[in-house]
Design an enzyme around this catalytic site. Structure first.
Site, mmCIF file in Angstrom:
data_model
loop_
_atom_site.group_PDB
_atom_site.id
_atom_site.type_symbol
_atom_site.label_atom_id
_atom_site.label_comp_id
_atom_site.label_asym_id
_atom_site.label_seq_id
_atom_site.Cartn_x
_atom_site.Cartn_y
_atom_site.Cartn_z
ATOM 1 N N ASP A 93 0.962 -1.143 0.066
ATOM 2 C CA ASP A 93 -0.103 -0.045 -0.130
ATOM 3 C C ASP A 93 0.849 1.349 0.052
ATOM 4 O O ASP A 93 0.762 2.070 0.924
ATOM 5 C CB ASP A 93 -1.083 0.025 1.203
ATOM 6 C CG ASP A 93 -1.941 1.018 1.133
ATOM 7 O OD1 ASP A 93 -2.107 1.727 0.234
ATOM 8 O OD2 ASP A 93 -2.802 0.992 2.185
ATOM 9 N N LYS A 95 1.080 3.725 -2.127
ATOM 10 C CA LYS A 95 0.164 5.126 -2.841
ATOM 11 C C LYS A 95 1.060 5.955 -3.415
ATOM 12 O O LYS A 95 1.494 6.812 -3.051
ATOM 13 C CB LYS A 95 -0.378 5.906 -1.578
ATOM 14 C CG LYS A 95 -1.689 4.840 -0.748
ATOM 15 C CD LYS A 95 -2.275 5.787 0.096
ATOM 16 C CE LYS A 95 -3.258 4.965 0.897
ATOM 17 N NZ LYS A 95 -2.928 4.090 1.555
ATOM 18 N N PHE A 96 1.747 5.478 -4.438
ATOM 19 C CA PHE A 96 2.532 6.432 -5.272
ATOM 20 C C PHE A 96 1.765 7.550 -5.642
ATOM 21 O O PHE A 96 0.552 7.250 -6.195
ATOM 22 C CB PHE A 96 2.973 5.445 -6.610
ATOM 23 C CG PHE A 96 4.058 4.318 -6.260
ATOM 24 C CD1 PHE A 96 5.294 4.355 -6.054
ATOM 25 C CD2 PHE A 96 3.467 2.908 -6.385
ATOM 26 C CE1 PHE A 96 6.187 3.450 -5.629
ATOM 27 C CE2 PHE A 96 4.288 2.004 -5.683
ATOM 28 C CZ PHE A 96 5.690 2.143 -5.625
ATOM 29 N N ILE A 97 2.400 8.737 -5.524
ATOM 30 C CA ILE A 97 2.150 9.824 -5.818
ATOM 31 C C ILE A 97 3.201 10.917 -6.266
ATOM 32 O O ILE A 97 3.350 11.703 -5.349
ATOM 33 C CB ILE A 97 1.154 10.520 -4.829
ATOM 34 C CG1 ILE A 97 0.481 11.895 -5.354
ATOM 35 C CG2 ILE A 97 1.679 10.467 -3.735
ATOM 36 C CD1 ILE A 97 -0.548 12.264 -4.378
ATOM 37 N N ILE A 99 5.831 12.365 -9.822
ATOM 38 C CA ILE A 99 5.949 12.316 -11.424
ATOM 39 C C ILE A 99 6.461 10.957 -11.833
ATOM 40 O O ILE A 99 6.823 10.163 -11.216
ATOM 41 C CB ILE A 99 7.168 13.316 -11.785
ATOM 42 C CG1 ILE A 99 8.419 13.160 -11.283
ATOM 43 C CG2 ILE A 99 6.399 14.753 -11.552
ATOM 44 C CD1 ILE A 99 9.485 13.957 -11.778
ATOM 45 N N GLY A 100 6.244 10.494 -13.080
ATOM 46 C CA GLY A 100 6.411 9.379 -13.543
ATOM 47 C C GLY A 100 8.175 8.866 -13.674
ATOM 48 O O GLY A 100 7.996 7.675 -13.125
#
EC number: 4.1.1.23
Length: 276
Positions: A93, A95-97, A99-100
């Site tokens: 969990d 929750k990557f948030i 820039i690519g």
């Protein structure tokens, strides 16, 4: 609720276009469990002990690996061995948030080496479509060693009071998911999102998997804004897999609690699909 929600796990496993989703439904059917336990403990010993004790009764274990004080190769090896032993999947969990370029490094490299051991990850789409594109690009690269054994859930809604993951954000989550069906398994949400307005037309046979958090049999909330619901209400609203943390691991007897959630979650699923 999506019409797919009325089908059995075995039927969905046979027809699902995503190989990891097929595996997930097969595990649920074999174990008669739709329970995901959120193992929010802070040492490797506690995590592996919980995974071993609860493993027979769950379909998925959900980790917050960055709260461990002693993450190491022992953690990775132990989780992988227990996933094999008890036939469950691992959901980090994270929750990557971001820039690519950043999330690619966080996922496939970095200290936590998430791609090595987590079958399922999740992300927020607040940064835009690029975050999903980047993660999918990494997982589908020809030199990525885990291939179809990895998948993504988009965090489309949250159960915390005052959550801003609503409305246009949730609609955008569906839009983006529909562009990456081979990598996006589905959503973390409070309900089925089949009726959410979307600018992207659904593909034939679309079947996004829904994980719902905040499932607790003994509490309606906490002092920090978490809002709980029961297995019956979650599955009735379209959840395919129910996520419980403190309701299980903080119980006086976590094994008995896991069995109780397994039974109630499975009975709610059978009621939904019309089975006896």
């Amino acid at each position: 609720m999506s019409s797919k929600s009325q089908l059995t796990y075995s039927a969905r496993a046979q027809s699902h276009p995503n190989p990891l989703a097929r595996k997930l439904f097969q595990v649920a059917e074999e174990k008669k469990s739709n329970v995901t336990v959120s193992a929010d403990v802070t040492t490797t010993k506690e995590l592996l002990d919980l995974a071993d004790r609860l493993g027979p009764y769950i379909a998925v274990i959900k980790t917050h690996i960055d709260i461990l004080s002693d993450f190491s190769q022992e953690t990775i090896d132990g989780l992988n061995a227990l996933a094999q032993k008890h036939n469950f999947l691992i959901f980090e969990d994270r929750k990557f948030i971001d820039i690519g370029n950043t999330v690619q490094k966080q996922y496939h490299n970095g200290t936590l080496r998430i791609s090595e051991w987590a079958h399922i990850i999740n992300c927020s789409v607040l940064p835009g479509e690029g975050i999903v594109q980047a993660l999918a690009q990494t997982a589908q690269a020809t030199d990525f060693p885990y291939g179809s054994e990895r998948g993504l859930l988009i965090l489309a809604e949250m159960t915390s009071k005052g959550s801003l993951a609503t409305g246009s954000y949730t609609s955008a989550s569906v839009d983006i998911a529909r562009k990456y069906p081979s990598f996006v398994l589905g959503f973390v949400s409070t309900r089925s999102l089949g009726e959410v307005e979307s600018t992207e037309a659904p593909a034939q046979g679309e079947d996004f998997v829904v994980f719902t958090t905040g499932v607790n049999l003994s509490s309606k909330g906490d002092k920090l804004g978490q809002q709980y619901q029961t297995p019956q209400s979650a599955i009735g609203r379209g959840a395919d897999f129910i996520i419980s943390g403190r309701g299980i691991y903080a119980a006086a007897d976590p094994v008995e609690a896991a069995k109780q959630y397994q039974q109630q979650g499975w009975e709610a699923y059978l009621a939904r699909v019309g089975a006896q």
